[in-house]
Design an enzyme around this catalytic site. Sequence first.
Site, PDB file in Angstrom:
ATOM      1  N   LYS A 168       0.801  -1.239   0.000  1.00 30.68           N
ATOM      2  CA  LYS A 168       0.000   0.000   0.000  1.00 30.68           C
ATOM      3  C   LYS A 168       0.832   1.287   0.000  1.00 30.68           C
ATOM      4  O   LYS A 168       0.410   2.293  -0.542  1.00 30.68           O
ATOM      5  CB  LYS A 168      -0.932   0.017   1.213  1.00 30.68           C
ATOM      6  CG  LYS A 168      -2.122  -0.909   1.081  1.00 30.68           C
ATOM      7  CD  LYS A 168      -3.010  -0.753   2.298  1.00 30.68           C
ATOM      8  CE  LYS A 168      -4.293  -1.516   2.153  1.00 30.68           C
ATOM      9  NZ  LYS A 168      -5.242  -1.228   3.227  1.00 30.68           N
ATOM     10  N   ASP A 195      -9.937   3.566   2.182  1.00 31.38           N
ATOM     11  CA  ASP A 195     -10.047   2.979   3.527  1.00 31.38           C
ATOM     12  C   ASP A 195     -10.660   3.976   4.510  1.00 31.38           C
ATOM     13  O   ASP A 195     -11.455   3.612   5.372  1.00 31.38           O
ATOM     14  CB  ASP A 195      -8.663   2.565   4.049  1.00 31.38           C
ATOM     15  CG  ASP A 195      -8.160   1.282   3.412  1.00 31.38           C
ATOM     16  OD1 ASP A 195      -8.982   0.452   2.986  1.00 31.38           O
ATOM     17  OD2 ASP A 195      -6.929   1.101   3.350  1.00 31.38           O
TER      18      ASP A 195
HETATM   19  P1  ATR Z   1      -1.413  -1.754   8.266  1.00 35.27           P
HETATM   20  O1  ATR Z   1      -1.183  -1.243   6.873  1.00 35.27           O
HETATM   21  O2  ATR Z   1      -2.456  -2.837   8.342  1.00 35.27           O
HETATM   22  O3  ATR Z   1      -1.641  -0.665   9.232  1.00 35.27           O
HETATM   23  P2  ATR Z   1       1.309  -1.965   9.189  1.00 35.27           P
HETATM   24  O4  ATR Z   1       1.679  -0.699   8.468  1.00 35.27           O
HETATM   25  O5  ATR Z   1       2.243  -3.128   9.141  1.00 35.27           O
HETATM   26  O6  ATR Z   1      -0.078  -2.532   8.670  1.00 35.27           O
HETATM   27  O7  ATR Z   1       1.022  -1.567  10.716  1.00 35.27           O
HETATM   28  C1  ATR Z   1       0.674  -2.513  11.678  1.00 35.27           C
HETATM   29  C2  ATR Z   1       0.513  -1.805  13.026  1.00 35.27           C
HETATM   30  O8  ATR Z   1       0.175  -2.782  14.006  1.00 35.27           O
HETATM   31  C3  ATR Z   1       1.764  -1.107  13.524  1.00 35.27           C
HETATM   32  O9  ATR Z   1       1.387   0.025  14.276  1.00 35.27           O
HETATM   33  C4  ATR Z   1       2.374  -2.172  14.436  1.00 35.27           C
HETATM   34  O10 ATR Z   1       3.201  -1.655  15.458  1.00 35.27           O
HETATM   35  P3  ATR Z   1       4.767  -1.273  15.167  1.00 35.27           P
HETATM   36  O11 ATR Z   1       4.739   0.063  14.490  1.00 35.27           O
HETATM   37  O12 ATR Z   1       5.375  -1.255  16.505  1.00 35.27           O
HETATM   38  O13 ATR Z   1       5.279  -2.395  14.284  1.00 35.27           O
HETATM   39  C5  ATR Z   1       1.147  -2.762  15.052  1.00 35.27           C
HETATM   40  N1  ATR Z   1       1.354  -4.131  15.546  1.00 35.27           N
HETATM   41  C6  ATR Z   1       1.600  -5.224  14.794  1.00 35.27           C
HETATM   42  N2  ATR Z   1       1.723  -6.315  15.584  1.00 35.27           N
HETATM   43  C7  ATR Z   1       1.560  -5.872  16.866  1.00 35.27           C
HETATM   44  C8  ATR Z   1       1.568  -6.503  18.144  1.00 35.27           C
HETATM   45  N3  ATR Z   1       1.768  -7.827  18.271  1.00 35.27           N
HETATM   46  N4  ATR Z   1       1.356  -5.741  19.233  1.00 35.27           N
HETATM   47  C9  ATR Z   1       1.146  -4.414  19.116  1.00 35.27           C
HETATM   48  N5  ATR Z   1       1.140  -3.752  17.944  1.00 35.27           N
HETATM   49  C10 ATR Z   1       1.328  -4.480  16.830  1.00 35.27           C
END
Ligand code: ATR
Length: 288
Positions: A73, A109
């Site tokens: 994206k 979105d």
């Molecule tokens: P999307 O496009 O779906 O938002 P992304 O850009 O990969 O996907 O973002 C995922 C978000 O979920 C991020 O804020 C991530 O936190 P980090 O910035 O610290 O990576 C968060 N996230 C993913 N797994 C997580 C977990 N197990 N606990 C808390 N936050 C999580």
Amino acid sequence: MPLNINGQTNLVGLIGYPIEHSLSPAMHNSAFAALNLNFCYVPLPVPPERLGEAITGLRALGFVGANVTVPHKEAVMSYLDEVTPETQAIGAVNAIVVREDKLIGYNTDWQGFLTALSEGGFDPQGKRVVVLGAGGAARAVVYALAQARVQVTVLNRTPARAQALVQDFSPLFPRCSLVSLPFTPQTLEVQTAEAHLLVNTTPVGMWPEVDQSPWPEDLAFPGHLTVFDLVYNPGETKLLRQARAAGAKGIGGLGMLVHQGAAAFELWTGEKAPVETMYEAASRTLRR
Ligand code: ATR
């Protein structure tokens, strides 16, 4: 569903990696069929190193558009001719329209989130909101909420990412209060105590990790909160079950999926999207 693909068929692709579990092909093909449109929506799994070739290929192959999903994206933006101003602000594209041989990037979105929130009976005007996560989905959610006069606190595991989100959006929305904090059980407890809405944009609780929740087991869930979980598989996540057990209102992610799809459908076809058909197709595919 029988497909009648011929030389005049308008093709729309879904570009992601992996995409086997996507509900979008069923949702859009059902919608095209319901309106008798000669369109076909095809899954196109594209690994990151081939994204540029794939995007350029859309034009060469005569596609009318595409959806873009994880993990492309953000990266896709550099291969497009134009993006809309809100897409630029959000920094993520989930739909492409090929118009007069130009590739134009959109983010639907944020509209999907706003429509689903309103369908769930929540009016964000003047409310306090806690957003979990600071990735592309969180940026679309904060952009949507900032259309109303809101107070948003973004909690993220990686605090720098939440800070960047707030820094990017604060100048665009001077009427809103946007704050970032690290995501810890303490910040979650303190921030939600005064909030009206909690939005989970992290993938925590998504199939197959259905026994996980961003809400800690040992923290009482506040019954006054409305919870919007962007996760739509399973339909009722552990977070939504925790909310329900505490008497809180919960909204699942399927509505946002359907409404972001409906907005993209309208861009590609110029027709009003058959939202009920899209809901039915997405729910049917989810249960399978
Ligand atoms: P999307 O496009 O779906 O938002 P992304 O850009 O990969 O996907 O973002 C995922 C978000 O979920 C991020 O804020 C991530 O936190 P980090 O910035 O610290 O990576 C968060 N996230 C993913 N797994 C997580 C977990 N197990 N606990 C808390 N936050 C999580």
